[in-house]
Each structure stands twice: as structure tokens, then as C-alpha cells.
Design an enzyme around this catalytic site. Sequence first.
Site, mmCIF file in Angstrom:
data_model
loop_
_atom_site.group_PDB
_atom_site.id
_atom_site.type_symbol
_atom_site.label_atom_id
_atom_site.label_comp_id
_atom_site.label_asym_id
_atom_site.label_seq_id
_atom_site.Cartn_x
_atom_site.Cartn_y
_atom_site.Cartn_z
ATOM 1 N N SER A 147 0.837 -1.205 0.000
ATOM 2 C CA SER A 147 0.000 0.000 0.000
ATOM 3 C C SER A 147 0.862 1.241 0.000
ATOM 4 O O SER A 147 0.392 2.335 -0.347
ATOM 5 C CB SER A 147 -0.940 -0.003 1.217
ATOM 6 O OG SER A 147 -0.220 -0.259 2.408
ATOM 7 N N ASP B 291 6.116 -6.895 2.546
ATOM 8 C CA ASP B 291 5.170 -7.275 1.491
ATOM 9 C C ASP B 291 5.937 -7.459 0.184
ATOM 10 O O ASP B 291 6.596 -6.517 -0.287
ATOM 11 C CB ASP B 291 4.164 -6.128 1.322
ATOM 12 C CG ASP B 291 2.733 -6.611 1.150
ATOM 13 O OD1 ASP B 291 2.518 -7.821 1.080
ATOM 14 O OD2 ASP B 291 1.848 -5.734 1.099
ATOM 15 N N LYS C 277 5.010 -11.310 3.171
ATOM 16 C CA LYS C 277 3.588 -11.539 2.833
ATOM 17 C C LYS C 277 3.438 -11.641 1.322
ATOM 18 O O LYS C 277 4.053 -10.854 0.588
ATOM 19 C CB LYS C 277 2.717 -10.402 3.382
ATOM 20 C CG LYS C 277 1.223 -10.604 3.104
ATOM 21 C CD LYS C 277 0.349 -9.639 3.892
ATOM 22 C CE LYS C 277 0.257 -8.269 3.305
ATOM 23 N NZ LYS C 277 -0.323 -8.229 1.936
ATOM 24 N N GLU D 148 0.245 -12.478 -1.774
ATOM 25 C CA GLU D 148 -1.209 -12.414 -1.953
ATOM 26 C C GLU D 148 -1.735 -13.617 -2.747
ATOM 27 O O GLU D 148 -1.040 -14.184 -3.556
ATOM 28 C CB GLU D 148 -1.596 -11.110 -2.686
ATOM 29 C CG GLU D 148 -1.343 -9.874 -1.830
ATOM 30 C CD GLU D 148 -1.942 -8.605 -2.419
ATOM 31 O OE1 GLU D 148 -2.630 -8.672 -3.461
ATOM 32 O OE2 GLU D 148 -1.720 -7.539 -1.819
ATOM 33 N N GLU E 205 -8.901 -9.986 3.883
ATOM 34 C CA GLU E 205 -9.310 -8.607 3.584
ATOM 35 C C GLU E 205 -10.683 -8.570 2.913
ATOM 36 O O GLU E 205 -10.931 -9.297 1.925
ATOM 37 C CB GLU E 205 -8.268 -7.936 2.671
ATOM 38 C CG GLU E 205 -8.648 -6.498 2.300
ATOM 39 C CD GLU E 205 -7.510 -5.683 1.728
ATOM 40 O OE1 GLU E 205 -6.343 -6.164 1.710
ATOM 41 O OE2 GLU E 205 -7.768 -4.543 1.307
HETATM 42 O O1 KIV Z 1 -0.355 -3.442 1.596
HETATM 43 C C1 KIV Z 1 -1.012 -3.399 2.650
HETATM 44 O O2 KIV Z 1 -1.033 -2.401 3.370
HETATM 45 C C2 KIV Z 1 -1.784 -4.582 2.998
HETATM 46 C C3 KIV Z 1 -2.725 -4.469 4.148
HETATM 47 C C4 KIV Z 1 -3.921 -3.720 3.732
HETATM 48 C C5 KIV Z 1 -3.052 -5.786 4.728
HETATM 49 O O3 KIV Z 1 -1.674 -5.585 2.372
#
Ligand code: KIV
Length: 289
Positions: free
Chosen positions: A53, A91, A121, A123, A190
Site C-alpha cells: 500500500s 510485502d 507476505k 497475496e 481482507e
Molecule cells: O499493503 C497493505 O497495506 C496490505 C494491508 C492492507 C493488509 O496488504
Amino acid sequence: MSAHPSPTKRLTLGDLAAARDAGTPIVMVTAYDFPSAQIVEAAGVDVVLVGDSAAMTVLGYDSTVPVTVDEMLMLTRAVRRGLERPLLVGDLPFGSYEASDAEAIATAQRFVKDAGVDLVKIERGGTSVDRARALVSAGIPVVGHVGLTPQTAASLGGYRAQGRRADAALAVIEDALALQDAGCAMLVVEAVPAEVTAALMPLLSIPVIGIGAGAGTDGQVLVFHDLLGIHAGGAARFVRRYADLRGSAIAGVVAYADEVRSGAYPAPEHTYAMAEGEAARLAELLAAR
Ligand code: KIV
């Protein structure tokens, strides 16, 4: 996990599992730089996600898709420098892990080695289940992410809740179970209806963190800029704003601009002075030039 034994002891996955088992809500939030990391550290959160994000919140892209590994690594390193106690999740951006297990491992290793993350993380279910299994086999703890997965929002019909119909809800649940079976240490869910969360939770034994998934998960995550009201414009239904930092920041800069224009700033207390007698000496030196 509001009461923690030592403010500087780094949390472990075992601590999160214990919190889950004890029914103690896990607090997760995003951060993207050194000051936001110091803020969430001081606030006592449990898990910090340098989310992709960041693409939208701090880099100004119109989706999470364009952000690069190098951009994410720079932000993640800054967050690492600001954190002590929380677990840090990096991420993996779109296009950096999907093509093969080898690509996923190589990218994740950069996040671990160069940016010091505790977990990465990724997806979706589907091929991401294979990537998760490969990462876990390579010794890298993984957070799965199901429901609304912003990296592939286009294929989901946009940024909208997932699993509103029974067959779609079953697909979300199957993705979650497959990611757990692949060895994920944690799961983000989510934008799914609370009924889907309620059906999912008894099937999972790993900590589940919700964002727009109702109150039935083991913890919650929100985007730093959303919860603090840093950016202009609307927010998703599930966001609660706990502050209006954008309003406060604009008011502060307007006050500064007004005082510069009126001459009220800088005042004498913001101004340096030369040592005793040195101004007169300078005048002599200038006169003799
Ligand atoms: O990228 C992000 O901030 C996310 C969260 C919304 C879980 O994946």
C-alpha cells in the site's frame, strides 16, 4: 497483546500463537518509514507490515501494482531501523514472486537479508500456495493474504468485498486452508463478509488478521495513513479514522506560512547571536576591507 513483559524484547511467532490461543487480540498496522515505525513502536503494536500500500500512500501511484522491489526494500529498511519489539512483515510486490518458486525465494531472501524482516507476505491462493510452500521450505516465514487481494484487484472486479456469494466465499475459505496447509505462519483476510470469517475461523489454527473482515478474527490490521487521516479523499467502509493528521498538518503549515509572511517568525528566541564584541569586530574587519 497490550501488556508486554519487556518493551525491547522482539516478539516471536510463538508470542503471536500464544496470543491467539489466549484470545488476546493481535494489533497489526502498516508503517513505511523511520518516523512511522517509531510511532507504531511507541504505541505498542504487535506486528508491523511494510505494505505495498506504500505504492499509494507514500509514493503516489494509483495502485499497488507499479511499486518495485527496490522501492519496497528502501522503505522496509527505514522501518526496520525504527522498530524493536514488533514483528516486521515485508510485502513482496506484484511481479516479484509469482513466476516461480526460485523467484519467490530470491526476492524474499532480499527482504530478510537486506531489510531484516521477520516474515514476508504474498497475496492470493492458486499459484501463491506453491510459492508459500517453497518459501517455508527455504526457512522464510510467510503471511498469506486472501479475500480482496489488491495486487490482482482487476481480476476480482475492482476494490470490492469478496465472498458475498456462497461459491465465492467457499473459494476464499479454500485459499485460506491451502495457505495454512502450505505452512503459512499467519493469514491476512481482507474485505469479506463477517459470515465468511465466522465460517473460516474454526477451520484455521494460525493467527488470522482481518481488515474489513469483521470482529471475528484474531487481530486487526489497518493502513497507517487511513487510521490517522493523513491523506485526502475517502476511505474503504472498514476504515475508522482515529486522528486527522492531514488537517493538523495543513493547519500547522498555514500558520508557519502566515508568520513568515507577517514577519512574526523567526522571533528572537529562534535567532543566533555572535559572541560578545564580535559584531563590532566584524564591522571593523569589513570597514578595513
Ligand atoms: O499493503 C497493505 O497495506 C496490505 C494491508 C492492507 C493488509 O496488504
